[in-house]
Write a protein that holds these residues in place. Structure first.
Motif, PDB file in Angstrom:
ATOM      1  N   VAL A 231       0.873  -1.175   0.000  1.00 29.37           N
ATOM      2  CA  VAL A 231       0.000   0.000   0.000  1.00 29.37           C
ATOM      3  C   VAL A 231       0.909   1.223   0.000  1.00 29.37           C
ATOM      4  O   VAL A 231       1.803   1.342   0.832  1.00 29.37           O
ATOM      5  CB  VAL A 231      -0.901   0.014   1.244  1.00 29.37           C
ATOM      6  CG1 VAL A 231      -1.677   1.331   1.325  1.00 29.37           C
ATOM      7  CG2 VAL A 231      -1.849  -1.179   1.210  1.00 29.37           C
ATOM      8  N   GLU A 233       0.915   5.230   0.254  1.00 30.71           N
ATOM      9  CA  GLU A 233       0.024   6.312   0.687  1.00 30.71           C
ATOM     10  C   GLU A 233       0.268   7.574  -0.118  1.00 30.71           C
ATOM     11  O   GLU A 233       1.423   7.945  -0.366  1.00 30.71           O
ATOM     12  CB  GLU A 233       0.228   6.577   2.176  1.00 30.71           C
ATOM     13  CG  GLU A 233      -0.225   5.381   3.005  1.00 30.71           C
ATOM     14  CD  GLU A 233      -0.027   5.579   4.485  1.00 30.71           C
ATOM     15  OE1 GLU A 233       0.847   6.391   4.869  1.00 30.71           O
ATOM     16  OE2 GLU A 233      -0.766   4.927   5.250  1.00 30.71           O
ATOM     17  N   ALA A 236      -4.851  12.668  -0.241  1.00 27.19           N
ATOM     18  CA  ALA A 236      -6.192  12.608  -0.829  1.00 27.19           C
ATOM     19  C   ALA A 236      -6.404  13.760  -1.806  1.00 27.19           C
ATOM     20  O   ALA A 236      -6.043  14.904  -1.524  1.00 27.19           O
ATOM     21  CB  ALA A 236      -7.239  12.652   0.284  1.00 27.19           C
ATOM     22  N   GLY A 299      -8.744   7.088   2.742  1.00 24.69           N
ATOM     23  CA  GLY A 299      -9.225   5.708   2.888  1.00 24.69           C
ATOM     24  C   GLY A 299      -9.567   5.069   1.546  1.00 24.69           C
ATOM     25  O   GLY A 299      -9.542   3.852   1.405  1.00 24.69           O
ATOM     26  N   GLN A 300      -9.888   5.889   0.546  1.00 22.11           N
ATOM     27  CA  GLN A 300     -10.182   5.330  -0.777  1.00 22.11           C
ATOM     28  C   GLN A 300      -8.870   4.930  -1.458  1.00 22.11           C
ATOM     29  O   GLN A 300      -7.824   5.493  -1.158  1.00 22.11           O
ATOM     30  CB  GLN A 300     -10.913   6.362  -1.638  1.00 22.11           C
ATOM     31  CG  GLN A 300     -12.286   6.714  -1.109  1.00 22.11           C
ATOM     32  CD  GLN A 300     -12.941   7.814  -1.939  1.00 22.11           C
ATOM     33  OE1 GLN A 300     -12.272   8.670  -2.511  1.00 22.11           O
ATOM     34  NE2 GLN A 300     -14.262   7.782  -1.984  1.00 22.11           N
ATOM     35  N   SER A 301      -8.984   3.980  -2.385  1.00 21.27           N
ATOM     36  CA  SER A 301      -7.730   3.549  -3.008  1.00 21.27           C
ATOM     37  C   SER A 301      -7.868   3.240  -4.491  1.00 21.27           C
ATOM     38  O   SER A 301      -8.976   3.133  -5.026  1.00 21.27           O
ATOM     39  CB  SER A 301      -7.162   2.354  -2.246  1.00 21.27           C
ATOM     40  OG  SER A 301      -8.109   1.334  -2.178  1.00 21.27           O
ATOM     41  N   ARG A 303      -5.944   0.759  -7.675  1.00 24.18           N
ATOM     42  CA  ARG A 303      -5.087  -0.405  -7.893  1.00 24.18           C
ATOM     43  C   ARG A 303      -4.098  -0.133  -9.019  1.00 24.18           C
ATOM     44  O   ARG A 303      -4.468   0.358 -10.084  1.00 24.18           O
ATOM     45  CB  ARG A 303      -5.913  -1.635  -8.298  1.00 24.18           C
ATOM     46  CG  ARG A 303      -6.943  -2.053  -7.301  1.00 24.18           C
ATOM     47  CD  ARG A 303      -6.322  -2.619  -6.039  1.00 24.18           C
ATOM     48  NE  ARG A 303      -5.742  -3.950  -6.243  1.00 24.18           N
ATOM     49  CZ  ARG A 303      -4.733  -4.433  -5.506  1.00 24.18           C
ATOM     50  NH1 ARG A 303      -4.161  -3.671  -4.596  1.00 24.18           N
ATOM     51  NH2 ARG A 303      -4.286  -5.643  -5.719  1.00 24.18           N
ATOM     52  N   THR A 317      -1.295  -0.915  -4.273  1.00 19.75           N
ATOM     53  CA  THR A 317      -2.473  -0.084  -4.049  1.00 19.75           C
ATOM     54  C   THR A 317      -2.020   1.310  -3.637  1.00 19.75           C
ATOM     55  O   THR A 317      -1.142   1.441  -2.792  1.00 19.75           O
ATOM     56  CB  THR A 317      -3.327  -0.685  -2.902  1.00 19.75           C
ATOM     57  OG1 THR A 317      -3.734  -1.991  -3.301  1.00 19.75           O
ATOM     58  CG2 THR A 317      -4.550   0.160  -2.618  1.00 19.75           C
ATOM     59  N   ARG A 319      -3.281   4.355  -1.640  1.00 18.60           N
ATOM     60  CA  ARG A 319      -4.362   4.704  -0.724  1.00 18.60           C
ATOM     61  C   ARG A 319      -4.259   6.166  -0.328  1.00 18.60           C
ATOM     62  O   ARG A 319      -3.190   6.654   0.054  1.00 18.60           O
ATOM     63  CB  ARG A 319      -4.328   3.837   0.528  1.00 18.60           C
ATOM     64  CG  ARG A 319      -5.518   4.165   1.461  1.00 18.60           C
ATOM     65  CD  ARG A 319      -5.487   3.372   2.739  1.00 18.60           C
ATOM     66  NE  ARG A 319      -5.621   1.955   2.478  1.00 18.60           N
ATOM     67  CZ  ARG A 319      -5.027   1.011   3.220  1.00 18.60           C
ATOM     68  NH1 ARG A 319      -4.268   1.340   4.231  1.00 18.60           N
ATOM     69  NH2 ARG A 319      -5.204  -0.261   2.921  1.00 18.60           N
ATOM     70  N   ALA A 320      -5.422   6.843  -0.404  1.00 12.09           N
ATOM     71  CA  ALA A 320      -5.457   8.274  -0.064  1.00 12.09           C
ATOM     72  C   ALA A 320      -5.437   8.461   1.442  1.00 12.09           C
ATOM     73  O   ALA A 320      -6.090   7.715   2.174  1.00 12.09           O
ATOM     74  CB  ALA A 320      -6.706   8.912  -0.659  1.00 12.09           C
ATOM     75  N   ILE A 321      -4.665   9.424   1.896  1.00  9.52           N
ATOM     76  CA  ILE A 321      -4.613   9.757   3.318  1.00  9.52           C
ATOM     77  C   ILE A 321      -4.693  11.277   3.491  1.00  9.52           C
ATOM     78  O   ILE A 321      -4.448  12.034   2.560  1.00  9.52           O
ATOM     79  CB  ILE A 321      -3.308   9.266   3.998  1.00  9.52           C
ATOM     80  CG1 ILE A 321      -2.071   9.787   3.240  1.00  9.52           C
ATOM     81  CG2 ILE A 321      -3.258   7.753   4.111  1.00  9.52           C
ATOM     82  CD1 ILE A 321      -0.810   9.756   4.074  1.00  9.52           C
TER      83      ILE A 321
END
Ligand code: C2O
Ligand code: CU
Length: 494
Positions: A231, A233, A236, A299-301, A303, A317, A319-321
């Motif tokens: 993952v 990060e 977002a 939280g959205q991601s 691929r 992945t 993933r937005a933070i």
């Protein structure tokens, strides 16, 4: 084994990143800020550029074995060979115009060198044992120093026994930043690499006759940044610049960021007008810079997948933070143009370069190889399956370097017609130059610059250079088993 002394750092600002010292000696005595070690480790999502006010960036590359976990338990950590405390590393970021001084410290049990892939540098800094420098023996050091003329996403690796050393992780990243690049919310590095390891974590064979004489031997585990399906990060709703590298020895990948608007903005570090990420196969050593918009909410991601094989394969992945970046229209911005010398195509002779299998696979017995003075330097493998213009590396009696494939006149422009006479793919790489990719007899070519081009089976591809950089420059397939079994030569510019 020689031990590394603590750096004498009285007047230098130094940052340790994964065990590698970054130091900047600045005329005014000012230091350097570099990404925190944590950021480098965590997956290279590192928005903080090097902002040295000095002209010199120093890095020490200590090549040796280090244990690192690739497979989860109960497998054991694997005996990687790296330049820094962990793979991938180090990641050297510098600004265009700065000078790099890199010291290789060889703590391996074999000789080695560092080749700066994709950089148009002076021939003496190119890192090819015997051709451009004496090999750096175990316990020795070698200092490289040059000012990269182009911004871009580059990397570096050894140039002998590459099949094992690169196979075990010996590669580092060199990013040269444009002073006038558009601002991104994050700049992430994603290295795609497979590993040839068994269930226990041990390395298997890196070269097989079957692989070397066909498409190559594929690894058993795919990773991004040394991690299986990691993952990564990203801020977002941010505009993300992702630097995708294929540093595998064998595999071709065609990447997608599923569900995202994603644009290719550079190839092998060379800017091109933004185009959708929708079919740009990358052979070993090829890179693309991609601009994409991160998911709007934390939280959205998204691929990252490889669609080259029939079954799309997930690789990582994003993933937005954090708090979402302000909503702005997503528009891919072009990077500042590179300054690759323009070849004079009207007056450029066409040089045919044919990539083929050898008529008869040549074998050498181990005793003969051991008795040759140049056997190690020539990276002589026990078999030869491939040739360029019917010449296999090394040529003749193997007592000396083969003659160049061709000698070019310094200052003139040339077109190479790269003809793939085999049913396999070959990523063809030239040292010290950047190709202008012109045309193909089999597909529509997007005009661009690249240091490595993927030749499709039976394809004829035309590329051009202006031969302004004198020296002996390696020219080879970057499927390492092909390179090591004959598909390698050099071009002389004099
Ligand atoms: Cu990355 Cu001679 O190559
Ligand atoms: Cu090849």
């Amino acid at each position: 084994m020689p031990h590394r002394l603590a750096d004498p750092l009285s007047r230098r600002a130094v940052l340790r990143a994964g065990g590698v010292a970054f130091a900047a000696t600045a005329l005014g005595g000012t230091g350097l800020t570099a990404p925190a070690a944590g950021a480098l480790k965590a997956g290279l999502a590192d928005p903080a550029p090097v902002t040295a006010s000095g002209d010199l960036v120093e890095v020490e590359l200590v090549a040796r074995q280090r244990m690192q976990r690739i497979l989860p338990e109960p497998a054991a950590p694997s005996p990687l060979i790296t330049y820094a405390d962990s793979f991938p590393g180090p990641i050297v970021r510098m600004r265009k115009g700065q000078r790099l001084r890199a010291t290789l410290v060889n703590e391996l049990e074999e000789h080695t060198s560092v080749h700066w892939h994709g950089i148009r540098l002076p021939n003496l800094e190119d890192g090819v044992p015997y051709l451009t420098q004496p090999p750096t023996r175990p316990g020795e050091r070698h200092v490289y120093e040059f000012t990269p003329p182009d911004a871009g996403s580059f990397f570096f690796h050894p140039h002998c026994n590459t099949v094992e050393l690169l196979g075990r992780g010996l590669a580092g990243i060199l990013i040269v930043e444009e002073p006038d690049a558009p601002k991104f919310d994050a700049d992430v590095v994603c290295l795609v690499k497979d590993w040839q390891i068994d269930k226990s974590g041990s390395f298997g064979t890196f070269i097989t006759d079957r692989g070397a004489s066909r498409a190559g031997t594929f690894g058993s585990v795919s990773t991004v940044n040394g991690a299986i399906d990691p993952v990564i990060e990203v801020p977002a709703n941010g505009d993300i610049r992702a630097r995708f590298y294929n540093i595998d020895s064998t595999r071709v990948v065609d990447l997608r960021i599923e569900g995202a608007e994603a644009w290719i903005v550079a190839v092998d570090g060379n800017p091109l007008p933004p185009r959708p990420l929708d079919g740009w196969p990358m052979g070993p050593a090829m890179r693309i810079d991609v601009l994409f918009r991160a998911p709007a909410k934390a939280g959205q991601s998204l691929r990252l997948t490889n669609v080259y094989s029939a079954e799309p394969k997930p690789l990582a992945t994003f993933r937005a933070i954090g708090p979402a970046r302000p909503n702005k229209r997503f528009k891919p911005r072009a990077l500042p143009a590179a300054g690759i010398p323009e070849p004079d195509l009207k007056n450029a002779p066409v040089i045919p370069m044919a990539f083929s299998a050898t008529a008869v696979a040549q074998g050498f017995d181990a005793a003969t190889i051991a008795g040759l003075p140049y056997a190690d330097s020539l990276c002589l493998s026990e078999k030869t399956f491939w040739a360029i213009n019917q010449q296999s590396w090394p040529e003749g009696g193997h007592e000396r370097l083969p003659p160049p494939l061709v000698t070019l006149e310094k200052g003139r422009s040339y077109v190479f017609e790269l003809a793939n006479l085999t049913p396999h793919l070959h990523p063809i790489h030239i040292h010290g130059y950047t190709f202008k990719v012109l045309s193909s007899d089999g597909r529509k070519v997007v005009p661009h610059h690249a240091d490595t081009v993927l030749l499709e089976p039976k394809e004829r591809l035309r590329v051009a250079i202006k031969a302004d950089n004198p020296g002996d420059w390696m020219f080879h397939c970057h499927i390492i088993e092909h390179q090591d079994t004959g598909m390698m030569g050099y071009i002389r510019v004099a």
